[in-house]
Design a protein around this motif. Structure first.
Motif, PDB file in Angstrom:
ATOM      1  N   HIS A   1       0.879  -1.176   0.000  1.00 32.09           N
ATOM      2  CA  HIS A   1       0.000   0.000   0.000  1.00 32.09           C
ATOM      3  C   HIS A   1       0.916   1.225   0.000  1.00 32.09           C
ATOM      4  N   PRO A   2       0.787   2.122  -1.004  1.00 36.10           N
ATOM      5  CA  PRO A   2       1.711   3.249  -1.085  1.00 36.10           C
ATOM      6  C   PRO A   2       1.350   4.424  -0.195  1.00 36.10           C
ATOM      7  N   GLY A   3       0.203   4.344   0.502  1.00 36.16           N
ATOM      8  CA  GLY A   3      -0.228   5.491   1.305  1.00 36.16           C
ATOM      9  C   GLY A   3      -0.669   6.617   0.410  1.00 36.16           C
ATOM     10  N   TYR A   4      -0.401   7.868   0.824  1.00 38.06           N
ATOM     11  CA  TYR A   4      -0.683   9.027  -0.025  1.00 38.06           C
ATOM     12  C   TYR A   4       0.514   9.950   0.065  1.00 38.06           C
ATOM     13  N   GLY A   5       1.039  10.357  -1.092  1.00 39.74           N
ATOM     14  CA  GLY A   5       2.327  11.027  -1.146  1.00 39.74           C
ATOM     15  C   GLY A   5       3.404  10.036  -1.533  1.00 39.74           C
ATOM     16  N   PHE A   6       4.668  10.503  -1.586  1.00 38.42           N
ATOM     17  CA  PHE A   6       5.795   9.671  -1.979  1.00 38.42           C
ATOM     18  C   PHE A   6       5.516   8.959  -3.316  1.00 38.42           C
ATOM     19  N   LEU A   7       5.445   7.630  -3.320  1.00 39.13           N
ATOM     20  CA  LEU A   7       5.325   6.866  -4.567  1.00 39.13           C
ATOM     21  C   LEU A   7       3.892   6.501  -4.928  1.00 39.13           C
ATOM     22  N   SER A   8       2.914   7.082  -4.244  1.00 37.92           N
ATOM     23  CA  SER A   8       1.528   6.648  -4.426  1.00 37.92           C
ATOM     24  C   SER A   8       0.982   6.903  -5.819  1.00 37.92           C
ATOM     25  N   GLU A   9       1.532   7.888  -6.540  1.00 33.22           N
ATOM     26  CA  GLU A   9       1.057   8.177  -7.895  1.00 33.22           C
ATOM     27  C   GLU A   9       2.163   7.966  -8.921  1.00 33.22           C
ATOM     28  N   ASN A  10       3.057   7.025  -8.630  1.00 31.43           N
ATOM     29  CA  ASN A  10       4.155   6.698  -9.521  1.00 31.43           C
ATOM     30  C   ASN A  10       3.797   5.433 -10.302  1.00 31.43           C
ATOM     31  N   ALA A  11       3.482   5.615 -11.580  1.00 25.72           N
ATOM     32  CA  ALA A  11       3.029   4.489 -12.395  1.00 25.72           C
ATOM     33  C   ALA A  11       4.117   3.432 -12.566  1.00 25.72           C
ATOM     34  N   ASP A  12       5.372   3.863 -12.689  1.00 29.53           N
ATOM     35  CA  ASP A  12       6.465   2.896 -12.836  1.00 29.53           C
ATOM     36  C   ASP A  12       6.595   2.029 -11.587  1.00 29.53           C
ATOM     37  N   PHE A  13       6.374   2.638 -10.421  1.00 29.52           N
ATOM     38  CA  PHE A  13       6.424   1.870  -9.183  1.00 29.52           C
ATOM     39  C   PHE A  13       5.290   0.848  -9.154  1.00 29.52           C
ATOM     40  N   ALA A  14       4.094   1.267  -9.571  1.00 29.79           N
ATOM     41  CA  ALA A  14       2.966   0.327  -9.612  1.00 29.79           C
ATOM     42  C   ALA A  14       3.282  -0.861 -10.506  1.00 29.79           C
ATOM     43  N   ASP A  15       3.868  -0.588 -11.670  1.00 25.45           N
ATOM     44  CA  ASP A  15       4.251  -1.679 -12.574  1.00 25.45           C
ATOM     45  C   ASP A  15       5.291  -2.589 -11.942  1.00 25.45           C
ATOM     46  N   ALA A  16       6.270  -1.990 -11.264  1.00 29.87           N
ATOM     47  CA  ALA A  16       7.342  -2.769 -10.649  1.00 29.87           C
ATOM     48  C   ALA A  16       6.807  -3.677  -9.541  1.00 29.87           C
ATOM     49  N   VAL A  17       5.844  -3.175  -8.789  1.00 29.66           N
ATOM     50  CA  VAL A  17       5.239  -3.982  -7.721  1.00 29.66           C
ATOM     51  C   VAL A  17       4.561  -5.219  -8.313  1.00 29.66           C
ATOM     52  N   VAL A  18       3.778  -4.997  -9.353  1.00 33.01           N
ATOM     53  CA  VAL A  18       3.064  -6.114  -9.996  1.00 33.01           C
ATOM     54  C   VAL A  18       4.056  -7.081 -10.631  1.00 33.01           C
ATOM     55  N   ALA A  19       5.092  -6.536 -11.285  1.00 30.40           N
ATOM     56  CA  ALA A  19       6.098  -7.390 -11.926  1.00 30.40           C
ATOM     57  C   ALA A  19       6.847  -8.247 -10.917  1.00 30.40           C
ATOM     58  N   ALA A  20       6.931  -7.753  -9.664  1.00 30.62           N
ATOM     59  CA  ALA A  20       7.614  -8.504  -8.607  1.00 30.62           C
ATOM     60  C   ALA A  20       6.717  -9.580  -7.997  1.00 30.62           C
ATOM     61  N   GLY A  21       5.509  -9.720  -8.530  1.00 29.89           N
ATOM     62  CA  GLY A  21       4.594 -10.738  -8.022  1.00 29.89           C
ATOM     63  C   GLY A  21       3.848 -10.324  -6.780  1.00 29.89           C
ATOM     64  N   LEU A  22       3.811  -9.023  -6.510  1.00 33.34           N
ATOM     65  CA  LEU A  22       3.121  -8.500  -5.333  1.00 33.34           C
ATOM     66  C   LEU A  22       1.802  -7.850  -5.739  1.00 33.34           C
ATOM     67  N   ILE A  23       0.913  -7.682  -4.767  1.00 29.72           N
ATOM     68  CA  ILE A  23      -0.379  -7.031  -5.014  1.00 29.72           C
ATOM     69  C   ILE A  23      -0.217  -5.523  -4.809  1.00 29.72           C
ATOM     70  N   TRP A  24      -0.618  -4.760  -5.800  1.00 25.85           N
ATOM     71  CA  TRP A  24      -0.551  -3.297  -5.755  1.00 25.85           C
ATOM     72  C   TRP A  24      -1.893  -2.758  -5.263  1.00 25.85           C
ATOM     73  N   ILE A  25      -1.886  -2.071  -4.135  1.00 26.78           N
ATOM     74  CA  ILE A  25      -3.123  -1.528  -3.574  1.00 26.78           C
ATOM     75  C   ILE A  25      -3.272  -0.094  -4.077  1.00 26.78           C
ATOM     76  N   GLY A  26      -3.733   0.020  -5.292  1.00 26.26           N
ATOM     77  CA  GLY A  26      -3.890   1.306  -5.942  1.00 26.26           C
ATOM     78  C   GLY A  26      -4.461   1.108  -7.328  1.00 26.26           C
ATOM     79  N   PRO A  27      -4.648   2.188  -8.061  1.00 33.46           N
ATOM     80  CA  PRO A  27      -5.234   2.090  -9.396  1.00 33.46           C
ATOM     81  C   PRO A  27      -4.251   1.503 -10.400  1.00 33.46           C
ATOM     82  N   PRO A  28      -4.734   1.068 -11.555  1.00 30.57           N
ATOM     83  CA  PRO A  28      -3.839   0.551 -12.591  1.00 30.57           C
ATOM     84  C   PRO A  28      -2.855   1.627 -13.037  1.00 30.57           C
ATOM     85  N   SER A  29      -1.660   1.205 -13.441  1.00 26.54           N
ATOM     86  CA  SER A  29      -0.645   2.176 -13.859  1.00 26.54           C
ATOM     87  C   SER A  29      -1.124   3.012 -15.041  1.00 26.54           C
ATOM     88  N   ALA A  30      -1.950   2.427 -15.897  1.00 28.63           N
ATOM     89  CA  ALA A  30      -2.466   3.185 -17.048  1.00 28.63           C
ATOM     90  C   ALA A  30      -3.309   4.368 -16.594  1.00 28.63           C
TER      91      ALA A  30
END
Length: 626
Positions: free
Chosen positions: A79-108
């Motif tokens: 869960h990215p919280g709010y602020g920092f990496l919470s709206e970083n699409a590349d981070f969202a992709d990296a989380v999913v690519a690492a096999g983890l669940i991303w608690i946020g909207p799709p990177s698109a």
């Protein structure tokens, strides 16, 4: 449902997410920088993983370190919280690519709404009304100045990758445009790594109204009504409330309908906020509200929505991330009562809202309202992160009752020696025009002299200080004073006499009386008497300040009010300056602070270099009076 979650954030944000996770039986994992090793959010978590140095860009803003921490701790979701990496699409992709669940909207969706210019163009295509302005690719100073003139002043400069009021400037006239643009670009580059801007027409009586939306992976999108965030300072929200004052059914239907349409346009999943600007010059009307931007994350002010809907938005985030449908349909989401939130910052309104840092030797928040705090007594407010230390939220049947309850709660805040804006918040909440609903985003600036003025202690506070001073006098001895073991003691003495004390270095006569005393009194290790009243901490001494303390302000040395980085130097040695002229800009706690000349004179020395990291109290510039 996953069984463990890592929160890629800190402070109040992490603690808020942990609270819901614990209630749902999930294991919690914290990450922390070197500066946060003893922070409250670390103690709250089941497990905690260090991620590097104090600077956020070397710890909390490094995706690889966050993902490595999740892997090392066995966390299933981030869960990215709010602020920092919470709206970083590349981070969202990296989380999913690492096999983890991303608690946020799709990177698109994050990418589609992440840049303000592209988002506004997308909303125009979706039929959502947007604020007139300039969204062009040409970022040359000449083009931007030309477009500003075409739009007409005042004009608003906004960082395309911005948020939280960073990289935003209102410009009143053409002569000020170039300097404002340069400052805006500097701040945007420092905060977001992107100095591109857009221009908007400046609405003269703007209301900032936003709609909480939620989507799931099954195609459902709902709104959870609106919030009003119009009480702002320097484009940063100070007080938020739900629902918006003066909102009628027709206007609510228009703005919430537009918000749902905006979320559907990007196939939104999770929690998000559609922000609108409303022209309040003739009251709220459906045809005078325009889309500003979308925040693809949970917002700092989400508790007011939780209070009026009775829902836990973090739980909704968890369930949607786990693939579940939204817990409720639109017609099942009710709206009850009124909620108001105030952001408690470590800052000093009386000195231009300069951030305040240090150890929280005394930290007491009122138990009468919801308090989401990122710190606790004994903790430290450092210069590395945002100065917000807590949120206070009140909920009542009516707006008037909620405002009154929250004002009383702000009055009861006790923090020492770190300074806070609690008294300022209470004065905002008590302002007659605000209570009447006559507000816009310029409310605080118009009333700043009154709202931010250094207050005077009441006769009751003086009486409390006098009684404390007399109690100190009775206990004086060569042995350590037992007074120091009595922090926060309550006073109930009968009227007796008066004594001379010093407040801010100036003498005052404090007389005992039978008036109701303030909430509590504290004695410091330096034998200062701290009286808490109306959200303020009044500091009395029994002796005048030393000569070196009294003369420090007039020696011509411009000292750093806090640790920070010098981002601009506007003068050089030998240059004549006028009172109020900008000398340099200091960046601290994610904000720029301009330091100005206290009198007319000449620059003797510029004691720092551009880009230098300076400590609190460091001499930056030396002046000689004319």
């Amino acid at each position: 449902m996953f069984k463990s979650v890592l929160v890629a954030n800190r402070g109040e944000i992490a603690r808020r997410v942990f609270a819901t996770a614990r209630r749902m039986g999930l294991e919690t994992v914290a990450v922390y920088s070197e500066a946060d090793a003893s922070a409250a959010h670390v103690a709250d978590a089941d497990r905690a993983v260090p991620i590097g140095p104090a600077a956020a860009r070397e710890s909390y803003l490094v995706p690889e370190k966050i993902i490595a921490a999740a892997k090392a701790s066995g966390a299933e979701a981030i869960h990215p919280g709010y602020g920092f990496l919470s709206e970083n699409a590349d981070f969202a992709d990296a989380v999913v690519a690492a096999g983890l669940i991303w608690i946020g909207p799709p990177s698109a969706a994050i990418r589609a709404m992440g840049l303000k210019d592209a988002a506004k163009a997308l909303m125009q295509q979706a039929g959502v009304p947007v604020t007139p302005g300039y969204l062009g690719e040409d970022q040359s100073e000449a083009t931007l100045a030309k477009e500003a003139a075409r739009i007409g002043f005042p004009v608003l400069i906004k960082a395309v990758a911005g948020g939280g009021g960073k990289g935003m400037r209102k410009v009143e006239r053409a002569a000020d445009f170039d300097a404002a643009l340069a400052s805006c670009k500097r701040e945007a580059a420092a905060s977001f790594g992107d100095d591109r801007v857009l221009l908007e027409t400046y609405v003269q009586r703007p209301r900032h109204i936003e709609v909480q939306v939620f989507g799931d992976s099954h195609g459902n999108v709902v709104h959870l009504y609106e919030r009003d965030c119009s009480l702002q300072r320097r484009h940063q929200k100070v007080i938020e409330e739900a629902p918006a004052p003066g909102m009628d059914a027709k206007t609510r239907a228009a703005i919430t309908g537009a918000a749902v349409k905006a979320a559907q346009a990007v196939s939104y999943v999770g929690a998000g906020t559609i922000e609108f600007i409303a022209d309040a010059s003739a009251g709220l009307r459906p045809d005078r509200i325009w889309f500003m931007e979308m925040n693809t994350r949970l917002q700092v002010e989400h508790p007011v929505t939780e209070m009026v809907t009775g829902l836990d938005l973090v739980e909704w985030q968890f369930r949607v991330a786990a693939g579940e449908p939204l817990p409720l349909k639109q017609d099942q989401i009710g709206l009850a009562g009124h909620a108001v939130e105030a952001r408690l910052y470590a800052e000093s309104p009386a000195t231009g809202f300069l951030p305040s840092t240090g150890v929280l030797e005394h930290f007491e928040l009122p138990p009468t309202v919801r308090a989401d705090a990122g710190v606790q007594e004994g903790g430290e407010v450092t210069p590395f992160y945002d100065p917000m230390i807590a949120k206070l939220i009140a909920h009542a049947e009516t707006r008037e009752a909620a405002l009154s309850e929250l004002a009383e709660a702000c009055d009861a805040v006790e923090v020492w020696p770190v300074k806070t804006n609690a008294g300022f918040l209470a004065r905002c909440l008590d302002a007659p025009d605000f209570i009447a609903g006559d507000l816009d985003t310029g409310f605080i600036e118009r009333n700043l002299a009154e709202l931010a003025a250094a207050p005077e202690p009441s006769p009751a506070a003086l009486s409390a200080a006098a009684e404390a001073a007399m109690a100190v006098d009775e206990t004086l001895s060569p042995e350590p004073s037992p007074w120091r073991d009595l922090p926060g003691f309550r006073l109930n003495a009968e009227p007796a006499t008066s004594t001379r004390l010093f407040l801010g270095g100036k003498p005052v006569i404090a007389a005992l009386s039978d008036m109701a005393a303030p909430r509590s009194v504290l004695l410091t290790d330096e034998d200062e008497i701290v009286v808490f009243e109306a959200g303020e901490a009044f500091v009395f001494t029994t002796h005048p300040p030393a000569a070196d303390e009294a003369g420090a302000a007039g020696d011509g040395a411009i000292r750093s009010p806090m640790p920070g980085k010098v981002t601009q130097i506007s003068v050089k040695a030998g240059e004549a300056v006028k009172k109020g002229q900008a000398l340099l800009v200091l960046e601290a706690m994610k904000m720029e602070h301009a330091l100005t000349a206290p009198f007319e004179g000449t620059v003797d020395e510029v004691a720092v270099a551009l880009g230098a990291q300076v400590s609190e109290g460091a001499v930056l510039v030396k002046l000689t009076a004319a």
